[in-house]
Design a protein around this motif. Structure first.
Motif, PDB file in Angstrom:
ATOM      1  N   ASN A  43      -0.982  12.843  -0.397  1.00 35.42           N
ATOM      2  CA  ASN A  43      -2.171  12.165  -0.924  1.00 35.42           C
ATOM      3  C   ASN A  43      -2.086  10.646  -0.808  1.00 35.42           C
ATOM      4  OD1 ASN A  43      -3.211  14.639  -1.637  1.00 35.42           O
ATOM      5  ND2 ASN A  43      -2.600  14.470  -3.775  1.00 35.42           N
ATOM      6  N   TYR A  44      -0.892  10.127  -0.586  1.00 33.91           N
ATOM      7  CA  TYR A  44      -0.676   8.677  -0.585  1.00 33.91           C
ATOM      8  C   TYR A  44      -0.143   8.140   0.740  1.00 33.91           C
ATOM      9  CZ  TYR A  44      -1.075   9.613  -5.543  1.00 33.91           C
ATOM     10  OH  TYR A  44      -1.525  10.031  -6.758  1.00 33.91           O
ATOM     11  N   GLU A  45       0.259   9.024   1.631  1.00 30.21           N
ATOM     12  CA  GLU A  45       0.888   8.590   2.877  1.00 30.21           C
ATOM     13  C   GLU A  45      -0.161   8.166   3.900  1.00 30.21           C
ATOM     14  OE1 GLU A  45       4.810   9.773   5.386  1.00 30.21           O
ATOM     15  OE2 GLU A  45       3.756  11.381   4.359  1.00 30.21           O
ATOM     16  N   LEU A  46       0.129   7.057   4.585  1.00 31.66           N
ATOM     17  CA  LEU A  46      -0.800   6.503   5.572  1.00 31.66           C
ATOM     18  C   LEU A  46      -0.525   7.036   6.970  1.00 31.66           C
ATOM     19  CD1 LEU A  46      -0.961   2.742   4.551  1.00 31.66           C
ATOM     20  CD2 LEU A  46      -2.639   4.525   4.125  1.00 31.66           C
ATOM     21  N   GLN A  47      -1.620   7.122   7.735  1.00 29.86           N
ATOM     22  CA  GLN A  47      -1.555   7.459   9.158  1.00 29.86           C
ATOM     23  C   GLN A  47      -2.405   6.449   9.916  1.00 29.86           C
ATOM     24  OE1 GLN A  47      -3.079  11.417   9.766  1.00 29.86           O
ATOM     25  NE2 GLN A  47      -1.554  12.378   8.473  1.00 29.86           N
ATOM     26  N   ASP A  48      -2.094   6.257  11.198  1.00 24.83           N
ATOM     27  CA  ASP A  48      -2.921   5.384  12.028  1.00 24.83           C
ATOM     28  C   ASP A  48      -4.380   5.842  11.950  1.00 24.83           C
ATOM     29  OD1 ASP A  48      -0.719   3.948  12.768  1.00 24.83           O
ATOM     30  OD2 ASP A  48      -0.645   4.678  14.820  1.00 24.83           O
ATOM     31  N   GLY A  49      -5.291   4.890  11.814  1.00 21.62           N
ATOM     32  CA  GLY A  49      -6.717   5.188  11.744  1.00 21.62           C
ATOM     33  C   GLY A  49      -7.238   5.331  10.324  1.00 21.62           C
ATOM     34  N   ASP A  50      -6.353   5.427   9.334  1.00 20.29           N
ATOM     35  CA  ASP A  50      -6.802   5.472   7.943  1.00 20.29           C
ATOM     36  C   ASP A  50      -7.409   4.124   7.579  1.00 20.29           C
ATOM     37  OD1 ASP A  50      -5.864   8.051   7.558  1.00 20.29           O
ATOM     38  OD2 ASP A  50      -4.068   7.443   6.449  1.00 20.29           O
ATOM     39  N   ILE A  51      -8.346   4.157   6.658  1.00 20.30           N
ATOM     40  CA  ILE A  51      -8.924   2.931   6.125  1.00 20.30           C
ATOM     41  C   ILE A  51      -8.397   2.781   4.703  1.00 20.30           C
ATOM     42  CG2 ILE A  51     -11.055   1.787   5.431  1.00 20.30           C
ATOM     43  CD1 ILE A  51     -12.387   3.286   7.799  1.00 20.30           C
ATOM     44  N   VAL A  52      -7.848   1.614   4.412  1.00 25.32           N
ATOM     45  CA  VAL A  52      -7.315   1.323   3.085  1.00 25.32           C
ATOM     46  C   VAL A  52      -8.229   0.291   2.442  1.00 25.32           C
ATOM     47  CG1 VAL A  52      -5.342   0.434   1.790  1.00 25.32           C
ATOM     48  CG2 VAL A  52      -4.958   1.793   3.851  1.00 25.32           C
ATOM     49  N   MET A  53      -8.575   0.568   1.171  1.00 27.74           N
ATOM     50  CA  MET A  53      -9.499  -0.299   0.460  1.00 27.74           C
ATOM     51  C   MET A  53      -8.983  -0.491  -0.964  1.00 27.74           C
ATOM     52  SD  MET A  53     -13.561   0.423  -0.068  1.00 27.74           S
ATOM     53  CE  MET A  53     -13.327   1.837  -1.119  1.00 27.74           C
ATOM     54  N   THR A  54      -9.155  -1.686  -1.481  1.00 29.42           N
ATOM     55  CA  THR A  54      -8.779  -1.932  -2.869  1.00 29.42           C
ATOM     56  C   THR A  54      -9.802  -1.281  -3.790  1.00 29.42           C
ATOM     57  OG1 THR A  54      -9.958  -4.037  -2.825  1.00 29.42           O
ATOM     58  CG2 THR A  54      -7.587  -4.109  -2.404  1.00 29.42           C
ATOM     59  N   VAL A  55      -9.326  -0.742  -4.908  1.00 26.22           N
ATOM     60  CA  VAL A  55     -10.229  -0.199  -5.915  1.00 26.22           C
ATOM     61  C   VAL A  55     -10.128  -0.984  -7.219  1.00 26.22           C
ATOM     62  CG1 VAL A  55     -10.449   2.130  -4.995  1.00 26.22           C
ATOM     63  CG2 VAL A  55      -8.552   1.604  -6.527  1.00 26.22           C
ATOM     64  N   ARG A  56      -9.209  -1.968  -7.250  1.00 26.92           N
ATOM     65  CA  ARG A  56      -9.061  -2.854  -8.405  1.00 26.92           C
ATOM     66  C   ARG A  56      -8.892  -4.283  -7.908  1.00 26.92           C
ATOM     67  NH1 ARG A  56      -5.751   1.371 -10.017  1.00 26.92           N
ATOM     68  NH2 ARG A  56      -6.657   2.563 -11.702  1.00 26.92           N
ATOM     69  N   GLY A  57      -9.516  -5.215  -8.615  1.00 28.65           N
ATOM     70  CA  GLY A  57      -9.346  -6.618  -8.270  1.00 28.65           C
ATOM     71  C   GLY A  57     -10.212  -7.037  -7.094  1.00 28.65           C
ATOM     72  N   ILE A  58      -9.703  -7.985  -6.320  1.00 32.10           N
ATOM     73  CA  ILE A  58     -10.429  -8.547  -5.184  1.00 32.10           C
ATOM     74  C   ILE A  58     -10.624  -7.487  -4.098  1.00 32.10           C
ATOM     75  CG2 ILE A  58      -8.357  -9.436  -4.062  1.00 32.10           C
ATOM     76  CD1 ILE A  58     -10.054 -11.903  -3.280  1.00 32.10           C
ATOM     77  N   PHE A  59     -11.767  -7.526  -3.423  1.00 36.66           N
ATOM     78  CA  PHE A  59     -12.066  -6.546  -2.386  1.00 36.66           C
ATOM     79  C   PHE A  59     -11.299  -6.870  -1.113  1.00 36.66           C
ATOM     80  CE2 PHE A  59     -14.495  -5.019   1.264  1.00 36.66           C
ATOM     81  CZ  PHE A  59     -14.611  -3.676   0.940  1.00 36.66           C
TER      82      PHE A  59
END
Length: 187
Positions: A43-59
């Motif tokens: 549920n937390y591991e990244l793969q190439d092509g994933d989009i990561v976005m902040t959900v707290r604080g600055i965007f």
């Protein structure tokens, strides 16, 4: 992932908000750590092509590439894994970063002191309904135009630099300074 799990010899890279910018993951600053025994690492591991976005604080928003094995995100980030049969990840990132995409995200935002986007609200996010082929065409055209614009900007910056150098030469200043690097050489 919480700070108590950080460990220099840890099995995983732990990505925090401060470890990302709009283009890359900064592994030089990133912590290492281990996870609790029952953690669903997938549920937390990244793969190439994933989009990561902040959900707290600055965007902040990043489409990841060249991800090191065993890179996990912490709880201030959300990973969006794109279904490649439905969406082009570049298209999705461009839309999320557009004024309409950002306005939708802002409408989900809660909190006055610290901005937060409840993850459940992301299921209500409305995406453009374009075919995968149309998305790819939009991205391709956008990237081509952007590259052409950047090329023109670079040419104009070089012309400006040359024009300044010519001005300084005509002023008799060319022997008083030395051109170095890519910076503008105004006095």
């Amino acid at each position: 992932m919480v700070s108590k799990n950080e460990n220099l010899e840890g099995k995983y890279w732990i990505m925090k908000i401060s470890d990302m910018d709009s283009q890359n993951i900064n592994y030089d600053k990133m912590s290492r750590g281990d996870v609790e025994e029952r953690t669903k690492v997938d549920n937390y591991e990244l793969q190439d092509g994933d989009i990561v976005m902040t959900v707290r604080g600055i965007f902040k928003l990043l489409m990841v590439k060249d991800v090191k094995d065993k890179t996990l995100i912490n709880s201030n980030l959300v990973r969006l894994r794109v279904n490649p049969k439905l969406y082009n990840p570049n298209f999705l990132k461009l839309f999320l970063d557009s004024p309409i995409g950002r306005a939708q995200l802002d409408s989900f935002t809660v909190g006055t002191t610290v901005r937060q986007i409840p993850i459940k609200m992301l299921s209500e996010y409305q995406l453009p309904q374009l075919s995968l082929e149309e998305q790819e065409k939009v991205v391709r055209n956008y990237l081509q135009e952007t590259n052409e614009i950047q090329s023109k900007i670079n040419k104009l910056q070089n012309l400006k630099k040359k024009n300044n150098q010519e001005l300084y030469k005509k002023m008799g200043l060319d022997g008083l300074y030395q051109v170095s690097g890519e910076e503008d050489n105004d006095l």
